[in-house]
Design a protein around this motif. Structure first.
Motif, mmCIF file in Angstrom:
data_model
loop_
_atom_site.group_PDB
_atom_site.id
_atom_site.type_symbol
_atom_site.label_atom_id
_atom_site.label_comp_id
_atom_site.label_asym_id
_atom_site.label_seq_id
_atom_site.Cartn_x
_atom_site.Cartn_y
_atom_site.Cartn_z
ATOM 1 N N SER A 106 -61.561 -30.163 7.750
ATOM 2 C CA SER A 106 -61.959 -28.775 7.467
ATOM 3 C C SER A 106 -62.241 -27.966 8.729
ATOM 4 O O SER A 106 -63.216 -27.231 8.811
ATOM 5 N N ASN A 107 -61.351 -28.093 9.722
ATOM 6 C CA ASN A 107 -61.542 -27.348 10.966
ATOM 7 C C ASN A 107 -60.347 -26.436 11.290
ATOM 8 O O ASN A 107 -60.185 -25.984 12.414
ATOM 9 N N ASN A 108 -59.515 -26.197 10.287
ATOM 10 C CA ASN A 108 -58.332 -25.339 10.429
ATOM 11 C C ASN A 108 -57.396 -25.750 11.550
ATOM 12 O O ASN A 108 -56.797 -24.926 12.229
ATOM 13 N N SER A 109 -57.290 -27.049 11.731
ATOM 14 C CA SER A 109 -56.294 -27.577 12.673
ATOM 15 C C SER A 109 -55.775 -28.903 12.120
ATOM 16 O O SER A 109 -56.442 -29.566 11.335
ATOM 17 N N THR A 155 -50.707 -16.109 5.264
ATOM 18 C CA THR A 155 -50.314 -15.815 6.640
ATOM 19 C C THR A 155 -49.186 -14.802 6.678
ATOM 20 O O THR A 155 -48.316 -14.794 5.817
ATOM 21 N N SER A 195 -55.204 -35.516 9.167
ATOM 22 C CA SER A 195 -54.512 -34.565 8.290
ATOM 23 C C SER A 195 -53.187 -35.152 7.818
ATOM 24 O O SER A 195 -52.640 -36.056 8.437
ATOM 25 N N ARG A 249 -58.124 -28.023 1.824
ATOM 26 C CA ARG A 249 -59.172 -28.932 2.308
ATOM 27 C C ARG A 249 -59.739 -29.715 1.131
ATOM 28 O O ARG A 249 -59.674 -29.257 -0.005
ATOM 29 N N GLY A 263 -57.779 -23.426 2.632
ATOM 30 C CA GLY A 263 -58.300 -23.191 3.983
ATOM 31 C C GLY A 263 -57.645 -21.925 4.495
ATOM 32 O O GLY A 263 -58.054 -20.819 4.163
ATOM 33 N N TYR A 264 -56.573 -22.090 5.276
ATOM 34 C CA TYR A 264 -55.723 -20.943 5.612
ATOM 35 C C TYR A 264 -54.883 -20.693 4.380
ATOM 36 O O TYR A 264 -53.946 -21.428 4.097
ATOM 37 N N LYS A 265 -55.224 -19.662 3.609
ATOM 38 C CA LYS A 265 -54.542 -19.472 2.331
ATOM 39 C C LYS A 265 -53.447 -18.429 2.357
ATOM 40 O O LYS A 265 -52.678 -18.307 1.412
ATOM 41 N N ASP A 325 -56.121 -30.393 5.440
ATOM 42 C CA ASP A 325 -57.012 -30.367 6.607
ATOM 43 C C ASP A 325 -58.251 -31.201 6.277
ATOM 44 O O ASP A 325 -59.277 -30.693 5.865
ATOM 45 N N ASN A 367 -53.096 -24.394 4.799
ATOM 46 C CA ASN A 367 -53.716 -25.674 4.491
ATOM 47 C C ASN A 367 -54.695 -25.605 3.330
ATOM 48 O O ASN A 367 -55.233 -24.552 3.002
#
Length: 151
Positions: A28-31, A116, A36, A140, A112-114, A25, A138
């Motif tokens: 760094s905006n989680n999208s 789920t 990316s 970053r 980031g999203y570590k 990412d 993701n």
């Protein structure tokens, strides 16, 4: 009297596939933005719990494994047929979690999203194939590139 040691293939049991992906990412905006990219060679820990319903007993299958993403940033876990799990009837409860272990990139290695547990169960054309697609994870970079991403 002869005994056969052949294993009869499970006709009604499900094969389970757990898949997901890992990306960098950049902004760094989680999208996933146009800057990316997918991260091959990243390590992910997958933990799953499946409850099988067989006559007169309830069994639980739990496991935890590490997988490495392929050249497209995809990790995959194939689980062979398990007695009592039938996808077509949707009579089982399950949960899976994927967590980042390590990045293959030195320039994009801050989680980031570590982790789920968000998943989508995808119905296959094959009645006994269960596919669980987990939300993307993701990493970053340590610093956000303002020239690419703006403020």
């Amino acid at each position: 009297m002869a005994f056969s040691l052949k294993h009869d293939p499970a006709k009604n049991n499900a094969q389970i596939t757990v898949i997901g992906l890992v990306y960098c990412d950049i902004c760094s905006n989680n999208s996933f933005s146009r800057h990316s990219y997918f991260l091959p060679g990243s390590e992910v820990q997958i933990s799953c719990n499946f409850k099988a319903f067989v006559p007169k007993t309830r069994e639980q299958v739990s496991f935890s494994v590490k997988r490495t993403t392929d050249k497209h940033g995809v990790y995959r876990l194939e689980i062979p047929a398990v007695d009592g799990i039938k996808c077509a009837e949707a009579v089982f409860a399950s949960s899976c979690q994927a967590s980042l272990v390590g990045s293959s990139s030195t320039s994009c290695n801050i989680p980031g999203y570590k982790s789920t547990t968000d998943q989508i169960a995808i119905k296959s054309r094959h009645p006994n194939l269960c596919i669980y697609s987990l939300t993307a994870l993701n990493f970053r970079p340590s610093k956000r590139d303002v020239s690419l991403c703006g403020k």
